[in-house]
Design a protein around this motif. Structure first.
Motif, PDB file in Angstrom:
ATOM      1  N   THR A 178     108.356  32.427  87.706  1.00  0.00           N
ATOM      2  CA  THR A 178     108.860  31.062  87.506  1.00  0.00           C
ATOM      3  C   THR A 178     109.905  31.044  86.388  1.00  0.00           C
ATOM      4  O   THR A 178     109.681  31.612  85.325  1.00  0.00           O
ATOM      5  CB  THR A 178     107.690  30.129  87.128  1.00  0.00           C
ATOM      6  OG1 THR A 178     106.696  30.249  88.125  1.00  0.00           O
ATOM      7  CG2 THR A 178     108.137  28.692  87.027  1.00  0.00           C
ATOM      8  N   GLU A 179     111.049  30.396  86.671  1.00  0.00           N
ATOM      9  CA  GLU A 179     112.067  30.221  85.625  1.00  0.00           C
ATOM     10  C   GLU A 179     111.748  28.932  84.863  1.00  0.00           C
ATOM     11  O   GLU A 179     111.524  27.887  85.476  1.00  0.00           O
ATOM     12  CB  GLU A 179     113.461  30.112  86.252  1.00  0.00           C
ATOM     13  CG  GLU A 179     113.990  31.420  86.826  1.00  0.00           C
ATOM     14  CD  GLU A 179     114.229  32.455  85.733  1.00  0.00           C
ATOM     15  OE1 GLU A 179     114.923  32.136  84.748  1.00  0.00           O
ATOM     16  OE2 GLU A 179     113.691  33.583  85.851  1.00  0.00           O
ATOM     17  N   VAL A 180     111.732  29.030  83.555  1.00  0.00           N
ATOM     18  CA  VAL A 180     111.392  27.853  82.758  1.00  0.00           C
ATOM     19  C   VAL A 180     112.528  27.524  81.786  1.00  0.00           C
ATOM     20  O   VAL A 180     112.980  28.402  81.045  1.00  0.00           O
ATOM     21  CB  VAL A 180     110.074  28.067  81.974  1.00  0.00           C
ATOM     22  CG1 VAL A 180     109.780  26.869  81.081  1.00  0.00           C
ATOM     23  CG2 VAL A 180     108.920  28.305  82.932  1.00  0.00           C
ATOM     24  N   TYR A 181     113.006  26.283  81.844  1.00  0.00           N
ATOM     25  CA  TYR A 181     114.070  25.820  80.951  1.00  0.00           C
ATOM     26  C   TYR A 181     113.524  24.722  80.040  1.00  0.00           C
ATOM     27  O   TYR A 181     112.795  23.840  80.503  1.00  0.00           O
ATOM     28  CB  TYR A 181     115.239  25.254  81.759  1.00  0.00           C
ATOM     29  CG  TYR A 181     115.887  26.269  82.671  1.00  0.00           C
ATOM     30  CD1 TYR A 181     116.993  26.987  82.256  1.00  0.00           C
ATOM     31  CD2 TYR A 181     115.372  26.504  83.948  1.00  0.00           C
ATOM     32  CE1 TYR A 181     117.585  27.927  83.092  1.00  0.00           C
ATOM     33  CE2 TYR A 181     115.951  27.439  84.788  1.00  0.00           C
ATOM     34  CZ  TYR A 181     117.058  28.147  84.357  1.00  0.00           C
ATOM     35  OH  TYR A 181     117.636  29.069  85.173  1.00  0.00           O
ATOM     36  N   VAL A 182     113.879  24.780  78.768  1.00  0.00           N
ATOM     37  CA  VAL A 182     113.489  23.705  77.841  1.00  0.00           C
ATOM     38  C   VAL A 182     114.762  23.131  77.222  1.00  0.00           C
ATOM     39  O   VAL A 182     115.519  23.862  76.567  1.00  0.00           O
ATOM     40  CB  VAL A 182     112.562  24.230  76.725  1.00  0.00           C
ATOM     41  CG1 VAL A 182     112.232  23.106  75.743  1.00  0.00           C
ATOM     42  CG2 VAL A 182     111.293  24.821  77.296  1.00  0.00           C
ATOM     43  N   PHE A 183     115.024  21.869  77.470  1.00  0.00           N
ATOM     44  CA  PHE A 183     116.172  21.215  76.837  1.00  0.00           C
ATOM     45  C   PHE A 183     115.710  20.517  75.566  1.00  0.00           C
ATOM     46  O   PHE A 183     114.798  19.692  75.611  1.00  0.00           O
ATOM     47  CB  PHE A 183     116.818  20.222  77.807  1.00  0.00           C
ATOM     48  CG  PHE A 183     117.630  20.910  78.856  1.00  0.00           C
ATOM     49  CD1 PHE A 183     118.952  21.235  78.611  1.00  0.00           C
ATOM     50  CD2 PHE A 183     117.055  21.267  80.071  1.00  0.00           C
ATOM     51  CE1 PHE A 183     119.702  21.902  79.569  1.00  0.00           C
ATOM     52  CE2 PHE A 183     117.793  21.941  81.032  1.00  0.00           C
ATOM     53  CZ  PHE A 183     119.129  22.256  80.777  1.00  0.00           C
ATOM     54  N   TYR A 184     116.329  20.882  74.452  1.00  0.00           N
ATOM     55  CA  TYR A 184     115.874  20.359  73.165  1.00  0.00           C
ATOM     56  C   TYR A 184     117.041  19.805  72.352  1.00  0.00           C
ATOM     57  O   TYR A 184     118.191  20.216  72.532  1.00  0.00           O
ATOM     58  CB  TYR A 184     115.169  21.459  72.360  1.00  0.00           C
ATOM     59  CG  TYR A 184     116.093  22.574  71.897  1.00  0.00           C
ATOM     60  CD1 TYR A 184     116.372  23.649  72.717  1.00  0.00           C
ATOM     61  CD2 TYR A 184     116.695  22.525  70.638  1.00  0.00           C
ATOM     62  CE1 TYR A 184     117.219  24.658  72.303  1.00  0.00           C
ATOM     63  CE2 TYR A 184     117.541  23.533  70.216  1.00  0.00           C
ATOM     64  CZ  TYR A 184     117.805  24.599  71.053  1.00  0.00           C
ATOM     65  OH  TYR A 184     118.653  25.586  70.643  1.00  0.00           O
ATOM     66  N   ILE A 185     116.733  18.913  71.441  1.00  0.00           N
ATOM     67  CA  ILE A 185     117.734  18.420  70.477  1.00  0.00           C
ATOM     68  C   ILE A 185     117.599  19.258  69.207  1.00  0.00           C
ATOM     69  O   ILE A 185     118.567  19.772  68.673  1.00  0.00           O
ATOM     70  CB  ILE A 185     117.532  16.925  70.183  1.00  0.00           C
ATOM     71  CG1 ILE A 185     117.531  16.115  71.479  1.00  0.00           C
ATOM     72  CG2 ILE A 185     118.620  16.414  69.244  1.00  0.00           C
ATOM     73  CD1 ILE A 185     117.158  14.652  71.309  1.00  0.00           C
ATOM     74  N   ASP A 186     116.379  19.345  68.710  1.00  0.00           N
ATOM     75  CA  ASP A 186     116.033  20.264  67.626  1.00  0.00           C
ATOM     76  C   ASP A 186     114.651  20.799  67.980  1.00  0.00           C
ATOM     77  O   ASP A 186     113.858  20.076  68.570  1.00  0.00           O
ATOM     78  CB  ASP A 186     115.918  19.542  66.272  1.00  0.00           C
ATOM     79  CG  ASP A 186     117.201  18.867  65.871  1.00  0.00           C
ATOM     80  OD1 ASP A 186     118.136  19.565  65.506  1.00  0.00           O
ATOM     81  OD2 ASP A 186     117.261  17.612  65.930  1.00  0.00           O
ATOM     82  N   VAL A 187     114.364  22.017  67.620  1.00  0.00           N
ATOM     83  CA  VAL A 187     112.988  22.509  67.783  1.00  0.00           C
ATOM     84  C   VAL A 187     112.325  22.379  66.416  1.00  0.00           C
ATOM     85  O   VAL A 187     112.754  23.001  65.447  1.00  0.00           O
ATOM     86  CB  VAL A 187     112.944  23.969  68.271  1.00  0.00           C
ATOM     87  CG1 VAL A 187     111.505  24.435  68.391  1.00  0.00           C
ATOM     88  CG2 VAL A 187     113.638  24.092  69.618  1.00  0.00           C
TER      89      VAL A 187
END
Lengths: 125, 672
Positions: B434-443
């Motif tokens: 599974t390809e997993v993408y996380v879109f974040y502003i700041d971590v």
């Protein structure tokens, strides 16, 4: 007045509210047409780097659809910044982006008159 | 005649650099009734305090003014010193010439002048001080914890461990709260229910703890040490003392189409239900909105199959009244409603879910028995498309946003960065294809082993973290989702064809917190989080005496922080309940009954509910007796805020220690 102040005054936008999330550019339907993207407009106005924006075609690629305004989580209103830079450009003498003599070649049967009207409003002083 | 001593502190250079302390002392020596005035480098030091005490004795002082830091810092210090020397502690006044003078001025001339004015006002006030003695009130040695999540459970266990009785009121049929719905916990990835359910069982088995499940607080009266609380035990239509939790009724109930709130509506439950296998108390509850017997009198299946004869269709709500010495709010949180975030297509596609829904989808007790499937394939899990191949996580959905009209919150919800890293990691671990993408502003990962955890998701598990926000999610004809997003680092707009989109939804305080705060007269901020008495130094106490705060009801927190705060709240409760008597603050309001006109203005402005009205008999000048309605202040509840003294139109309300006369004397001294 320097260009930065002028753009801020025309737009009424507080660019410091931007938290650099990029949602404006994520939502922009004209993104691929634009050299500078909505989030860059906001950032470049904040840093006073306005000259590249004034001469960029990006000014005329923004559809003013306000998707960025609707979706910005911080209420920055990037479309207003783009609009203000555009006004700042076309208010200079001879800088009208749309001139009357260009109109005949743009007209075809599918073009509604309203489009020409709004184009004049948007691209000329 | 008063004999007043004035003591001017240098506070090293804190005060002395901007205020000519010797000049202030000399000037104060010339004030009426001042018999002694001196300056000293550190008034709060032992030598400084000895100077005060010795002077009180030698000069037979009747009043003391200390010109120093804020009374919040050292008023108690100098009051204690005065008491040791035989002076009533309330004959000490502090002139704040540090925070309100030297620290905020640069010019020594104006700083000195202001210090003299402030000292003069304190001298004028102390002339009108009267010795005060604080009252005492008894303490009921039982605590109430409102909310039975991990916060309430931990607080109750700790209070019970110290030997005090404690009741938990939980509005759901079982205690456990949100943690029961969570699959694994970061950063150690232990199973949430494995660490929570033993604590739930401890609560049930502890003799000192009584659980009022499926109950709500109806009203609160009284004051610190002496609260009186009405609790509504909602009708379960099942006799909890008879029900064995065997589940036979649930098995046979024909009403199968009730959205299961425990699984976030992803599947259905019966009209009679036990929320989950480890529920405490393990008692069935009938949902009257769906039960065929309660709605139209036809069915009765559960009653027929119940071997314990526990079903009672006629059961009514019951009100219980109990007395408590302390109350802990532990009302917790919920994810916000995201109906107005149209851009994420949450209502257009079942495959756009919130993070809490994902927890249920990954949990072995969830609707898919722990197999990660697209919700659109929940009923056809064997289909080769059921398993999502591309998953997009969106951070900060409704957090850190000023769009309050959409229901968004300006604060950071604090837990989302970490649980998203957890989700991404668990998925990559279990389903490496599974390809997993996380879109974040700041971590945001401050916390022990937190950043290491997030980096592990990236470096070991290959989760794609992309700096930027998702602008639009559009369901496509083939059932996948077109995710349009920014990649700010490469300055590109991306389109990802995802099978599942997970929204890290902002959290907000439970809706019941607002009405509870009104009942408790506890203050809240604009986000409906309970306000603490001091954000740094009193973080688990409400400004309302006897009310304590545990868990997310005070602000966003993860589980370790919640447990820490729950223990701290318990320690404060234990400290209170361990006392036999409470010493009050004598600087409280009192009403002059002869001047009171019974208008109720004071009662309306009192934030603590300390003022009540009573009918009293008064002898008139003509020797007849008249009954008049007059205000009376409960000295144990009054916090001495002074709102009533301002509201009172007839001047009947006055505050001990801050009387109208004293304040006018201060103003006169300042304006002189």
């Amino acid at each position: 007045m320097d260009k930065r102040e002028e753009v801020l005054l025309i737009s009424g936008v507080d660019v410091l509210k931007c938290m650099r999330c990029g949602k404006c550019s994520a939502t922009c339907p004209s993104y691929d047409e634009m050299e500078y993207h909505p989030h860059q407009f906001v950032y470049m106005v904040e840093t006073g780097n306005i000259e590249p924006l004034l001469s960029s075609e990006s000014l005329y690629k923004c559809l003013s659809c306000f998707a960025c305004v609707e979706r910005c989580p911080r209420g920055v209103e990037p479309a207003k910044v783009v609009e203000a830079v555009r006004l700042s450009a076309i208010r200079q003498k001879g800088a009208n982006h749309l001139k009357a003599e260009n109109v005949p070649e743009l007209i075809d049967d599918d073009t509604p008159q309203q489009l020409l009207m709004s184009a004049f409003r948007k691209y000329s002083k | 005649m008063h004999r007043i001593g004035v003591f001017v502190c240098h506070c090293g250079t804190n005060i002395a650099a901007t205020v000519d302390v010797k000049a202030v002392a000399e000037e104060m020596g010339r004030q009426p009734n001042v018999v002694f005035a001196a300056d000293y480098p550190y008034m709060c030091s032992e030598a400084g305090q000895n100077l005060v005490q010795d002077t009180i004795r030698e000069q037979r002082l009747t009043g003391v003014v200390v010109c120093s830091c804020s009374p919040r810092m050292h008023e108690a210090t100098f009051r204690k010193a005065a008491a040791k020397a035989g002076l009533n502690p309330y004959m000490v006044e502090i002139a704040n010439i540090r925070e309100q003078c030297s620290w905020i001025h640069k010019d020594k001339v104006s700083g000195t002048e202001k210090a003299m004015i402030l000292a003069r006002a304190a001298v004028a006030k102390v002339q009108l001080n009267a010795p005060l003695t604080p009252g005492t009130s008894p303490v009921t040695k039982r605590a109430l914890v409102i909310g039975g999540g991990i916060a309430g459970i931990q607080t109750a266990l700790d209070i019970a461990d110290a030997g005090f009785d404690v009741d938990i009121v939980e509005k759901q049929p079982t205690i456990g709260g949100k943690m029961t719905q969570i699959d694994k916990t970061f950063p150690t990835l232990d199973c949430a229910s494995c660490i929570l359910t033993p604590k739930m069982v401890d609560c049930a088995q502890n003799e000192k703890i009584h659980i009022y499940a499926f109950s709500e607080v109806e009203s609160v009266s009284g004051f610190v040490g002496n609260f009186s609380v009405k609790i509504r035990k909602k009708a379960r239509f099942v006799d909890a003392s008879k029900c064995t939790g065997c589940g036979e009724c649930v098995e046979k109930c024909p009403m199968k189409k009730v959205p299961n709130e425990f699984n976030m509506g992803l599947d259905n439950r019966k009209a009679i239900y036990i929320p989950f296998a480890q529920a405490v108390p393990k008692v069935a509850t009938i949902d009257p909105n769906y039960c065929l017997m309660l709605k139209n009198g036809k069915c009765g299946m559960c009653s027929k199959v119940c071997g314990a004869n526990a079903i009672d269709y006629k059961q009514q709500d019951e009100i219980i009244e109990e007395k408590y010495g302390a109350i802990v709010a532990a009302t917790g949180y919920n994810p916000i409603n995201i109906d107005k975030f149209d851009e994420f297509a949450y209502h257009q596609s079942p495959d756009v879910i919130t993070s809490l829904e994902l927890e249920r989808l990954m949990n072995a007790a969830g609707p898919s028995n722990g197999t990660l499937v697209r919700p659109s394939y929940l009923n056809k899990q064997d289909d080769h498309n059921a398993h999502p191949k591309k998953i997009v996580f969106v951070q900060c959905v409704g957090s850190r946003s000023t769009c309050s009209e959409k229901g968004a919150k300006e604060y950071c919800s604090k837990i989302c960065c970490m649980y998203t890293a957890k989700h991404a990691m668990l998925i990559r671990d279990k389903y490496p294809d599974t390809e997993v993408y996380v879109f974040y502003i700041d971590v945001r990962t401050p916390g022990k082993l937190f950043d290491e955890f997030y980096r592990r998701a990236v470096e070991q598990y290959g989760v794609h973290y992309i700096k930027g926000m998702v602008g639009k999610v559009a369901p496509k004809a083939d059932g996948t989702l077109d995710v349009q997003a920014s990649d700010l680092i490469s300055n590109e707009q991306l389109h990802i064809n995802a099978d599942l989109v997970v929204l890290a939804t902002s959290i907000e305080p439970d809706k019941t917190a607002r009405s509870l705060a009104t009942m408790l007269t506890a203050s809240m901020d604009t986000n409906d989080f309970f306000t603490e008495a001091h954000p740094k130094l009193r973080p688990v106490e409400s400004p309302t005496a006897g009310v304590f705060l545990s868990g997310v009801c005070q602000g966003p927190k993860d589980i370790p922080e919640t447990v820490t705060q729950a223990g701290a709240a318990a320690a404060k409760v234990i400290g209170l309940l361990a006392k036999d008597k409470l010493v009050g603050n004598p600087c409280i309001a009192h009403s002059d009954e002869l001047m009171c006109n019974g208008c109720s203005s004071c009662e309306k402005v009192c934030p603590y509910g300390a003022i009540s009205y009573e009918d009293k008999e008064f002898r008139q000048p003509d020797r007849t007796v008249a009954i008049r309605r007059v205000a009376s202040v409960n000295p144990a509840v009054c916090q001495g805020c002074g709102a009533c003294t301002v509201a009172c139109p007839s001047g009947a309300m006055d505050l001990y220690g801050f009387s109208n006369n004293q304040i006018m004397a201060e103003v006169d001294a300042i304006c002189r």
